[in-house]
Design a protein around this motif. Sequence first.
Motif, PDB file in Angstrom:
ATOM      1  N   ALA A 126       0.862  -1.229  -0.013  1.00  0.00           N
ATOM      2  CA  ALA A 126      -0.069  -0.202  -0.050  1.00  0.00           C
ATOM      3  C   ALA A 126       0.917   1.344  -0.121  1.00  0.00           C
ATOM      4  CB  ALA A 126      -1.106  -0.155   1.202  1.00  0.00           C
ATOM      5  N   SER A 127       2.126   1.266   0.664  1.00  0.00           N
ATOM      6  CA  SER A 127       2.981   2.402   0.824  1.00  0.00           C
ATOM      7  C   SER A 127       3.550   2.590  -0.465  1.00  0.00           C
ATOM      8  CB  SER A 127       3.839   2.266   1.913  1.00  0.00           C
ATOM      9  OG  SER A 127       4.597   1.202   1.659  1.00  0.00           O
ATOM     10  N   VAL A 128       3.688   1.591  -1.212  1.00  0.00           N
ATOM     11  CA  VAL A 128       4.626   1.671  -2.469  1.00  0.00           C
ATOM     12  C   VAL A 128       3.542   2.290  -3.434  1.00  0.00           C
ATOM     13  CG1 VAL A 128       5.596   0.696  -4.387  1.00  0.00           C
ATOM     14  CG2 VAL A 128       6.191  -0.071  -2.081  1.00  0.00           C
ATOM     15  N   LEU A 129       2.364   1.780  -3.383  1.00  0.00           N
ATOM     16  CA  LEU A 129       1.414   2.552  -4.224  1.00  0.00           C
ATOM     17  C   LEU A 129       0.924   3.772  -4.135  1.00  0.00           C
ATOM     18  CD1 LEU A 129      -0.955  -0.806  -4.766  1.00  0.00           C
ATOM     19  CD2 LEU A 129       0.400   0.059  -6.383  1.00  0.00           C
ATOM     20  N   MET A 130       0.886   3.890  -2.655  1.00  0.00           N
ATOM     21  CA  MET A 130       0.638   5.533  -2.429  1.00  0.00           C
ATOM     22  C   MET A 130       1.570   6.495  -2.889  1.00  0.00           C
ATOM     23  SD  MET A 130       1.300   8.033   0.171  1.00  0.00           S
ATOM     24  CE  MET A 130       2.696   7.030   1.133  1.00  0.00           C
ATOM     25  N   VAL A 131       2.979   5.864  -2.994  1.00  0.00           N
ATOM     26  CA  VAL A 131       4.101   6.828  -3.592  1.00  0.00           C
ATOM     27  C   VAL A 131       3.762   7.212  -4.851  1.00  0.00           C
ATOM     28  CG1 VAL A 131       6.624   7.046  -3.686  1.00  0.00           C
ATOM     29  CG2 VAL A 131       5.914   6.186  -1.435  1.00  0.00           C
ATOM     30  N   ALA A 132       3.583   5.941  -5.559  1.00  0.00           N
ATOM     31  CA  ALA A 132       3.531   6.187  -7.052  1.00  0.00           C
ATOM     32  C   ALA A 132       2.380   6.993  -7.497  1.00  0.00           C
ATOM     33  CB  ALA A 132       3.136   4.684  -7.525  1.00  0.00           C
ATOM     34  N   ILE A 133       1.166   7.243  -6.662  1.00  0.00           N
ATOM     35  CA  ILE A 133       0.124   7.996  -6.638  1.00  0.00           C
ATOM     36  C   ILE A 133       0.395   9.537  -6.629  1.00  0.00           C
ATOM     37  CG2 ILE A 133      -2.200   8.739  -5.961  1.00  0.00           C
ATOM     38  CD1 ILE A 133      -2.642   5.671  -5.343  1.00  0.00           C
ATOM     39  N   ASN A 134       1.373   9.623  -5.536  1.00  0.00           N
ATOM     40  CA  ASN A 134       1.705  11.116  -4.993  1.00  0.00           C
ATOM     41  C   ASN A 134       3.203  11.217  -5.338  1.00  0.00           C
ATOM     42  OD1 ASN A 134      -0.603  11.881  -3.267  1.00  0.00           O
ATOM     43  ND2 ASN A 134      -0.251   9.640  -2.613  1.00  0.00           N
ATOM     44  N   HIS A 135       3.823  10.790  -6.388  1.00  0.00           N
ATOM     45  CA  HIS A 135       5.035  10.889  -6.700  1.00  0.00           C
ATOM     46  C   HIS A 135       5.482  12.449  -7.005  1.00  0.00           C
ATOM     47  CE1 HIS A 135       3.148  10.649 -10.601  1.00  0.00           C
ATOM     48  NE2 HIS A 135       4.204  11.588 -11.138  1.00  0.00           N
ATOM     49  N   MET A 136       4.807  13.233  -7.295  1.00  0.00           N
ATOM     50  CA  MET A 136       4.809  14.738  -7.471  1.00  0.00           C
ATOM     51  C   MET A 136       5.032  15.462  -6.170  1.00  0.00           C
ATOM     52  SD  MET A 136       4.667  15.323 -10.777  1.00  0.00           S
ATOM     53  CE  MET A 136       4.696  17.065 -10.576  1.00  0.00           C
ATOM     54  N   GLN A 137       4.832  14.751  -5.012  1.00  0.00           N
ATOM     55  CA  GLN A 137       4.998  15.599  -3.720  1.00  0.00           C
ATOM     56  C   GLN A 137       6.365  15.379  -3.326  1.00  0.00           C
ATOM     57  OE1 GLN A 137       2.389  17.327  -2.839  1.00  0.00           O
ATOM     58  NE2 GLN A 137       1.268  16.420  -4.236  1.00  0.00           N
ATOM     59  N   ILE A 168       6.055  23.581   4.807  1.00  0.00           N
ATOM     60  CA  ILE A 168       5.244  23.206   3.455  1.00  0.00           C
ATOM     61  C   ILE A 168       3.955  24.064   3.626  1.00  0.00           C
ATOM     62  CG2 ILE A 168       4.142  21.564   2.057  1.00  0.00           C
ATOM     63  CD1 ILE A 168       5.856  19.401   3.482  1.00  0.00           C
ATOM     64  N   LEU A 169       3.552  24.636   2.444  1.00  0.00           N
ATOM     65  CA  LEU A 169       2.430  25.643   2.375  1.00  0.00           C
ATOM     66  C   LEU A 169       1.438  24.885   1.794  1.00  0.00           C
ATOM     67  CD1 LEU A 169       4.107  28.897   1.246  1.00  0.00           C
ATOM     68  CD2 LEU A 169       3.483  28.009   3.487  1.00  0.00           C
ATOM     69  N   VAL A 170       0.146  25.344   2.006  1.00  0.00           N
ATOM     70  CA  VAL A 170      -1.170  24.512   1.647  1.00  0.00           C
ATOM     71  C   VAL A 170      -1.116  24.901   0.248  1.00  0.00           C
ATOM     72  CG1 VAL A 170      -3.679  24.673   1.434  1.00  0.00           C
ATOM     73  CG2 VAL A 170      -2.265  24.905   3.804  1.00  0.00           C
ATOM     74  N   GLY A 171      -1.345  23.981  -0.764  1.00  0.00           N
ATOM     75  CA  GLY A 171      -1.454  24.096  -2.202  1.00  0.00           C
ATOM     76  C   GLY A 171      -1.314  22.983  -2.727  1.00  0.00           C
ATOM     77  N   ARG A 172      -1.404  22.640  -4.050  1.00  0.00           N
ATOM     78  CA  ARG A 172      -1.410  21.571  -5.094  1.00  0.00           C
ATOM     79  C   ARG A 172      -0.310  21.657  -5.880  1.00  0.00           C
ATOM     80  NH1 ARG A 172      -6.470  22.075  -3.838  1.00  0.00           N
ATOM     81  NH2 ARG A 172      -7.676  20.960  -2.711  1.00  0.00           N
ATOM     82  N   VAL A 196       2.927  14.873   3.317  1.00  0.00           N
ATOM     83  CA  VAL A 196       2.879  16.202   2.623  1.00  0.00           C
ATOM     84  C   VAL A 196       1.556  16.122   1.874  1.00  0.00           C
ATOM     85  CG1 VAL A 196       3.908  17.004   0.557  1.00  0.00           C
ATOM     86  CG2 VAL A 196       5.434  15.947   2.133  1.00  0.00           C
ATOM     87  N   ARG A 197       1.067  15.128   1.373  1.00  0.00           N
ATOM     88  CA  ARG A 197      -0.285  15.354   0.744  1.00  0.00           C
ATOM     89  C   ARG A 197      -1.287  15.868   1.696  1.00  0.00           C
ATOM     90  NH1 ARG A 197      -2.673  16.088  -3.552  1.00  0.00           N
ATOM     91  NH2 ARG A 197      -1.237  14.861  -4.783  1.00  0.00           N
ATOM     92  N   LEU A 198      -1.411  15.310   3.053  1.00  0.00           N
ATOM     93  CA  LEU A 198      -2.147  16.202   3.931  1.00  0.00           C
ATOM     94  C   LEU A 198      -1.861  17.413   4.382  1.00  0.00           C
ATOM     95  CD1 LEU A 198      -2.344  13.088   6.612  1.00  0.00           C
ATOM     96  CD2 LEU A 198      -4.065  13.599   5.037  1.00  0.00           C
ATOM     97  N   VAL A 199      -0.874  17.805   4.297  1.00  0.00           N
ATOM     98  CA  VAL A 199      -0.547  19.355   4.544  1.00  0.00           C
ATOM     99  C   VAL A 199      -0.826  20.158   3.276  1.00  0.00           C
ATOM    100  CG1 VAL A 199       1.556  21.108   4.659  1.00  0.00           C
ATOM    101  CG2 VAL A 199       1.414  18.855   5.882  1.00  0.00           C
TER     102      VAL A 199
END
Length: 421
Positions: free
Chosen positions: A43-54, A406-410, A107-110
């Motif tokens: 799950a953690s590996v797939l989560m990183v793949a989804i959020n690699h831009m972070q 880390i500032l709010v934003g995407r 980072v995704r939560l922030v």
Amino acid sequence: MINNKAHCIDGRALLSLLLVIFLPNFVYVVFETSSLAVGLVLASVLMVAINHMQLSSLHRKTFVVVLTLSLLLVSHACYMFYISGEVRALSTIWLVAIFLTVPILSVRLVKLNYFDLELVFRFLVCSLSVIGWVGLVYVFLFVGFGQKIKYPFPFSEPSFFALCYGIFSVGYCCVASSRFSVCIIINLVLFAILFPSLTFLVFSVIICLVMFFRLRSFYFLIGLFILPVVFFAVGYFVISDIEYFSDRLKFSDTENITTLVWLQGWDLSYLNFFSTDGRGLGMQMLGEDGSQLGEISYKLERLTGKLMNVSSGGFLASKIISELGLVGLAISCLYVMFLLWFSLTLVMGRDHSSQDGEAKRKLILQGVVFGYVVEFFFRGYGYFSPNLYVVVAAVMALYHINTKEILVGRSSLGVSCSKDV
């Protein structure tokens, strides 16, 4: 001041949390693995793949700390394997793969503002509620309540589902309306009776306390006198009239397995803390040669024909105190201090309607950490827990929010469709 906006749910944040919640339990049930470790790593590996831009948003200080702790974990695992010869000591290395990915979720939560975070949590709580009721309906129609209930799928037992449902419910109820919180409490009580599971009942009490702490001053003072009476009356009815609960809440000369496992946890932490002079047994060494077992453990063995929940300790506090000694005791004390601080925070800032989105965003994450109290002191998985993964990410997110690293934003590939209206 909070600006009203129309928000679509942040798909990547939601999918990341869903993976962490469900995939470890799915792998554990379907493939009958020995623990949740394999599923959590996947799950953690797939989560990183989804959020690699972070990855580019990771602060250098966070990276250094995580890398240092990971190297310490690997060194500790190798050392424990060298001196003990127990292969299980090497399972600590699995934690490195998990630990290195937690900052990505933080980072995704922030990056989520309050509206988006609130929407993700509301969706999770409502979805878990539906899953619970679908599981009950399935059992009623196709299995029968006379048989042992192992649903809802993919959770292996009701208490594991309760831990997941409860922790997100506590977090969301820290900012939710009173009406929504009451609905969650009713859900928890019904689940506690129908599954049945004492864990649901514990979470319902916690959310009642959260609601009580959030009351305005006048109602808070009235509640100081009324709430204990209500708790006593309801508790007496549930405990005395339902054998499942009454058996589990008898502590003297009990033969209830659940109660004995919980008492064993405290017994193990006491015996192994002092037998090692506060050094601890070493990570993942509880239950191996050198562990000190007490009379409660042997009583469980006589009743069930095997040693039960020794390696997990029954709950996290027992495991870390037994294995980490003074370090585990210090972590436990710090967590108790947080519980007291957060309770006072809710009481002192009862008028949450006047708080801005930033304060409410922190309240949700702090509520998740607060809700982890059940897994920490009552009923837990151990280190390879989806809830612990989320809690560590929440703690790191709170740190980033407070330090404004880390500032709010995407990122440019964010999937939320938030827009001004």
